[in-house]
Enzyme design. Sequence first.
Site, PDB file in Angstrom:
ATOM      1  N   LYS A   1       0.858  -1.194   0.000  1.00 38.21           N
ATOM      2  CA  LYS A   1       0.000   0.000   0.000  1.00 38.21           C
ATOM      3  C   LYS A   1       0.891   1.240   0.000  1.00 38.21           C
ATOM      4  O   LYS A   1       1.524   1.558   1.006  1.00 38.21           O
ATOM      5  CB  LYS A   1      -0.897   0.064   1.253  1.00 38.21           C
ATOM      6  CG  LYS A   1      -1.914   1.206   1.122  1.00 38.21           C
ATOM      7  CD  LYS A   1      -2.407   1.750   2.445  1.00 38.21           C
ATOM      8  CE  LYS A   1      -1.719   2.989   2.903  1.00 38.21           C
ATOM      9  NZ  LYS A   1      -1.889   4.196   2.078  1.00 38.21           N
TER      10      LYS A   1
ATOM     11  N   GLU B   1      10.600   1.388   9.858  1.00 37.62           N
ATOM     12  CA  GLU B   1      11.541   2.488   9.622  1.00 37.62           C
ATOM     13  C   GLU B   1      10.781   3.761   9.946  1.00 37.62           C
ATOM     14  O   GLU B   1       9.893   4.158   9.188  1.00 37.62           O
ATOM     15  CB  GLU B   1      11.985   2.518   8.152  1.00 37.62           C
ATOM     16  CG  GLU B   1      12.779   1.329   7.701  1.00 37.62           C
ATOM     17  CD  GLU B   1      14.056   1.150   8.472  1.00 37.62           C
ATOM     18  OE1 GLU B   1      14.583   2.144   9.012  1.00 37.62           O
ATOM     19  OE2 GLU B   1      14.516   0.003   8.574  1.00 37.62           O
TER      20      GLU B   1
ATOM     21  N   CYS C   1      13.349  11.144   6.628  1.00 39.99           N
ATOM     22  CA  CYS C   1      13.594  10.604   7.973  1.00 39.99           C
ATOM     23  C   CYS C   1      15.031  10.860   8.391  1.00 39.99           C
ATOM     24  O   CYS C   1      15.329  11.031   9.564  1.00 39.99           O
ATOM     25  CB  CYS C   1      13.263   9.119   8.022  1.00 39.99           C
ATOM     26  SG  CYS C   1      14.153   8.148   6.812  1.00 39.99           S
TER      27      CYS C   1
ATOM     28  N   GLU D   1      10.065  15.840  14.927  1.00 33.21           N
ATOM     29  CA  GLU D   1      10.333  15.861  13.488  1.00 33.21           C
ATOM     30  C   GLU D   1       9.564  17.012  12.846  1.00 33.21           C
ATOM     31  O   GLU D   1       8.342  16.961  12.777  1.00 33.21           O
ATOM     32  CB  GLU D   1       9.820  14.544  12.881  1.00 33.21           C
ATOM     33  CG  GLU D   1      10.880  13.691  12.303  1.00 33.21           C
ATOM     34  CD  GLU D   1      10.331  12.501  11.530  1.00 33.21           C
ATOM     35  OE1 GLU D   1       9.156  12.131  11.689  1.00 33.21           O
ATOM     36  OE2 GLU D   1      11.114  11.945  10.759  1.00 33.21           O
TER      37      GLU D   1
END
Length: 501
Positions: free
Chosen positions: A188, A263, A297, A397
């Site tokens: 997906k 991850e 990331c 983040e």
Amino acid sequence: MISGAGAVPAPTDVFIAQHLINGAWVSSASGQTFDRFSPANGQLVTQAALGGEAEVEAAIAAARTAFDDRRWSDTSGKERATFLLKVADLIDANRSRIALYETMESGKPIAQAEAEIEGAADIWRFAASLARTIHGDSHNTLGPDMLGVVLKEPIGVVSMITPWNFPFLIVSQKLPFALAAGCTAVIKPSELTSATTVILGQLLIEAGLPAGVVNIVLGYGDPVGTNLTNHPDVDMVSFTGSTAVGKAIVAATSKTLKKVSLELGGKNPQVIFPDADLDEAADAIVFGIYFNAGQCCNSGSRIIVHHDIAAVLIQKIVELSRKVPFGDPLNPSTKVGAIISSQHQAKIDGYVKDAVKAGATVAIGGAPLTIDGMSGEFYQPTVVANVTKNMAIASEEVFGPVLSVLTFTTFDEALEIANGGDYGLSAGVWSQDISTCLKFARRVQAGTVWTNTWMDGFAELPFGGAKESGLGRELGHHGMDEYLETKTVQMRIGKTRSRWV
Ligand code: NDP
């Protein structure tokens, strides 16, 4: 700023994306679709089938049957390697087309997209080399009548859920390794970036992959992603995305105890010591924060610089920031493109505004950016100084082109700031003294450490996070090991077993 002059032509047709289920391209049972518009200029790029429970169910059933009847797992390593190499060649042959849709949907620069697709083909080739090396081990010291054999077998059906920031590269960090191991998959992609995963599906069919081995379901995290993680017929979930969704996946998969590989995010520090080459460091810092508009990331989103050199280094970073070509993603000269969505743009801006309220100062940028002729979302190259470790911008983040600058005076203080917070994806150290670099590399909590460089990557080297940045590793032989289950076979030789009764 780079405008549209000299840009690569945008596609003239809308990309129609369907699900790939059991070797056939299909629409949704509901007939529903969703649209993806370019975040740079608002052009309609893709119209995709909107998947629901029926499509997930059919895709998992196809992957389950394809695994259980061994149509893929019984192929030899040589056959799998040959197939993976064929896919790599097809990726190369279709690089421009894939890169164009990657750019149109994600807003990333076309030159960067081309490089990523080239890098993805290299990963497929590396995985091909691994397909012929799978082996377990044997134990012949268990006594004269016993031989122990440890087999490595494919884990089974793998759900792969991928994000929008590197759609083609990230699926290429998962799928070729799973296929090399003999697994089947349901993928997906993010609903923001469906097109290039669909193109990959086309290439897999062209390369001759048997039906059902790889299936693709398009749509939203709920219900497509959630069903791919809940389903009892799935053996493993491989996910890349936010830590929040990663935690939700761990909770969901605990009900059926699937293997999970994650991850997740990072708040990656680079520590700069006074003896560092500051020009080299400044260039790498600017690359680390503005690459993919910071939506990465591995973004080098915070630097921890020795107090004595902070002013000089910030000045160098600000000067370089002025020169970075932000602008139209389709222009080959552009190095930084659009932000993925207006909601995300607002989130980035919110972090900067909150930091300023908390006492930080903006050395450059700090606001949305207007590009001539482009209606989409762009954000200025931004450096926020006087950041302290308790500010949200220092630990969360931001996922935008926003660098936080913190300072230190002793090695231990630098290490404490670097290791503070929940993430542990990657870290960097800048010093001419190899002892300083090694001491830092061994003590910092991170899956990857770069010394006097930032964000180099190789298919041979494992990648993944410590702490809340993830579970498991991608790339390297570790990347394939994730998709293998260990089976122990104990073989008695002759009738030497002493009877129990
Ligand atoms: P998410 O983690 O929300 O989404 C990643 C993928 O997971 C998408 O395909 C998404 O589908 C799917 N998904 C969402 N919810 C679920 C669920 N409950 N179960 C299974 N799958 C699910 O990332 P976003 O794209 O929304 O980005 C949000 C933030 O995440 C960013 O601002 C950034 O901070 C971080 N992020 C980190 C990435 C990384 O590489 N570490 C990559 C991308 C984002 P859908 O797109 O339909 O929601």
